[in-house]
Design an enzyme around this catalytic site. Sequence first.
Site, PDB file in Angstrom:
ATOM      1  N   GLU A 292       0.827  -1.208   0.000  1.00 49.76           N
ATOM      2  CA  GLU A 292       0.000   0.000   0.000  1.00 49.76           C
ATOM      3  C   GLU A 292       0.865   1.263   0.000  1.00 49.76           C
ATOM      4  OE1 GLU A 292      -3.673  -0.608   2.266  1.00 49.76           O
ATOM      5  OE2 GLU A 292      -3.566   1.503   2.837  1.00 49.76           O
ATOM      6  N   HIS A 321       7.894 -26.557   0.490  1.00 46.84           N
ATOM      7  CA  HIS A 321       7.099 -27.563  -0.218  1.00 46.84           C
ATOM      8  C   HIS A 321       5.957 -26.900  -0.973  1.00 46.84           C
ATOM      9  CE1 HIS A 321       9.338 -30.724   1.881  1.00 46.84           C
ATOM     10  NE2 HIS A 321       9.420 -29.788   2.812  1.00 46.84           N
ATOM     11  N   LYS A 435     -13.025   3.234  -1.277  1.00 48.48           N
ATOM     12  CA  LYS A 435     -13.920   3.617  -0.176  1.00 48.48           C
ATOM     13  C   LYS A 435     -15.046   4.510  -0.700  1.00 48.48           C
ATOM     14  CE  LYS A 435     -10.737   3.206   3.775  1.00 48.48           C
ATOM     15  NZ  LYS A 435     -10.172   3.784   4.986  1.00 48.48           N
TER      16      LYS A 435
HETATM   17  O1  PA5 Z   1      -2.922   2.054   5.810  1.00 43.32           O
HETATM   18  C1  PA5 Z   1      -4.044   2.503   5.683  1.00 43.32           C
HETATM   19  O2  PA5 Z   1      -4.277   3.725   5.753  1.00 43.32           O
HETATM   20  C2  PA5 Z   1      -5.234   1.601   5.443  1.00 43.32           C
HETATM   21  O3  PA5 Z   1      -4.877   0.285   5.206  1.00 43.32           O
HETATM   22  C3  PA5 Z   1      -6.142   1.643   6.673  1.00 43.32           C
HETATM   23  O4  PA5 Z   1      -5.477   1.092   7.770  1.00 43.32           O
HETATM   24  C4  PA5 Z   1      -7.454   0.913   6.404  1.00 43.32           C
HETATM   25  O5  PA5 Z   1      -8.055   1.382   5.238  1.00 43.32           O
HETATM   26  C5  PA5 Z   1      -8.402   1.100   7.579  1.00 43.32           C
HETATM   27  O6  PA5 Z   1      -8.644   2.467   7.776  1.00 43.32           O
HETATM   28  P1  PA5 Z   1      -9.218   3.007   9.138  1.00 43.32           P
HETATM   29  O7  PA5 Z   1      -8.276   2.673  10.220  1.00 43.32           O
HETATM   30  O8  PA5 Z   1      -9.373   4.480   8.928  1.00 43.32           O
HETATM   31  O9  PA5 Z   1     -10.553   2.336   9.351  1.00 43.32           O
END
Ligand code: PA5
Length: 447
Positions: A292, A321, A435
């Site tokens: 990410e 394996h 989102k």
């Molecule tokens: O790294 C990030 O920003 C995302 O993976 C969030 O952790 C994820 O979308 C969850 O978001 P939130 O903590 O606002 O619910």
Amino acid sequence: MTIRIDDSLMYRDRLDGLHGLDPALRDTMEERFQVIRADIAGRRKSGEYGFESLGRQDAVVASIEQWAALQRGRFDHLLILGIGGSALGAKAMLTALKGSAWNEWDAGRRDNWPTLTVLENVDPVTVLGTLDRLDPRRTLVNVISKSGGTAETLAQYLIVREWLDRSVATDAKDHLVITTDPERGALRALAGSEGITTFAVPPEVGGRFSVLTAVGLVPAAILGIDIAELLAGAAEAVDAALADQLADNAAARWAMLQWQAHATRAANVHVLMPYSDRLRDFAEWYRQLWAESLGKRLDRDGTEVFRGPTPVGAVGATDQHSQVQLFIEGPFDKTITFIRICDTVDMLTIPGRDGLGPDMSYLVGKTLGGLLDVQFVATREALRSQGRMSSTIEIDTLDARTLGHLFMFFQLATGYAGAWYGVNPFDQPGVELGKVLTFEAMGKDGF
Ligand code: PA5
């Protein structure tokens, strides 16, 4: 040092002479590193690298520990509602420091610390199964969302809240703790209006960099993990990553090697392969952090580049394996980073019995930990002989301090990798787009 890194097997002169990185990089990258350092120093000032201060949070530790001590013995289960960076760290901590059988032990063996279940999806079958299994009267629910607005987590909350209300009615708020932004978002508003205990996620720390904030520290403390030690390990990693020479700066160097392998050797797949079941979920946590943070359409100048490595998690010896055949003989598109834990090598002697032939007797008297370590050495050598790049992170023992160091090491490396790759490692426009489209499809106003 809590962790030691050997990256010599990234270089051609230590592999088959054909594949791997040019050994001259050891010198030529020093100069480039000074440009990277200057870039990061500027961004640090503007607050982008906020996660680097998480090694030192005495007041936060004191307040979480004080609160957690009051909860001890009140609950048999901790149920986390969260997703992505709000879920993966707690899972990694439980598996690393309590072991994967934790939830099967009775309360006595768990020293009265609760079991942990993390609901990180909206699959109704999983949610129903979990609520059917847990006793709401003995469950503490930690709702975790940095933004306080993630649809999956809010939907889980509404279902779990009704489940609590049915069984504990007016006491429901004593079964809830919310971890979210200090001021903004639906969860913050809800906590305020109902008087639910909350812990704040510092706004300058992104979701996937938040395991060492209340996001991970609250569950850790509730599970009896020494959170001061976690942070002490993290602080060590930060100190090491401030070194101004690449040769002394393991996090920056590891990140540089992954980037160089990608940029100059087409190694766009970055495998993390601990030889330990306890780090299985840690590899999953790394996968999200690396993917990410570095998978980006635009570079820092706003030019379309569609950049990013693909992280893969594997566990030794199990994956020998499974995926290792591909790693050894498939395309030359990977780097492997092993994690080796030294203090398990002498554990669990393999017993003999009458009548064993040579096909089994060679195992007798050796240890299972020794077998695991031999498997690691053999796999690394097999990879090396076939010109496959690898690094090894070695730790003596897996405890709260080393885990804190590992978490911070990979976060720092990701921060550096953003600079080497030339992308912003702290945003996630692709996730945000998903989102927004979800909100639209679900009929939420304002999008
Ligand atoms: O790294 C990030 O920003 C995302 O993976 C969030 O952790 C994820 O979308 C969850 O978001 P939130 O903590 O606002 O619910």
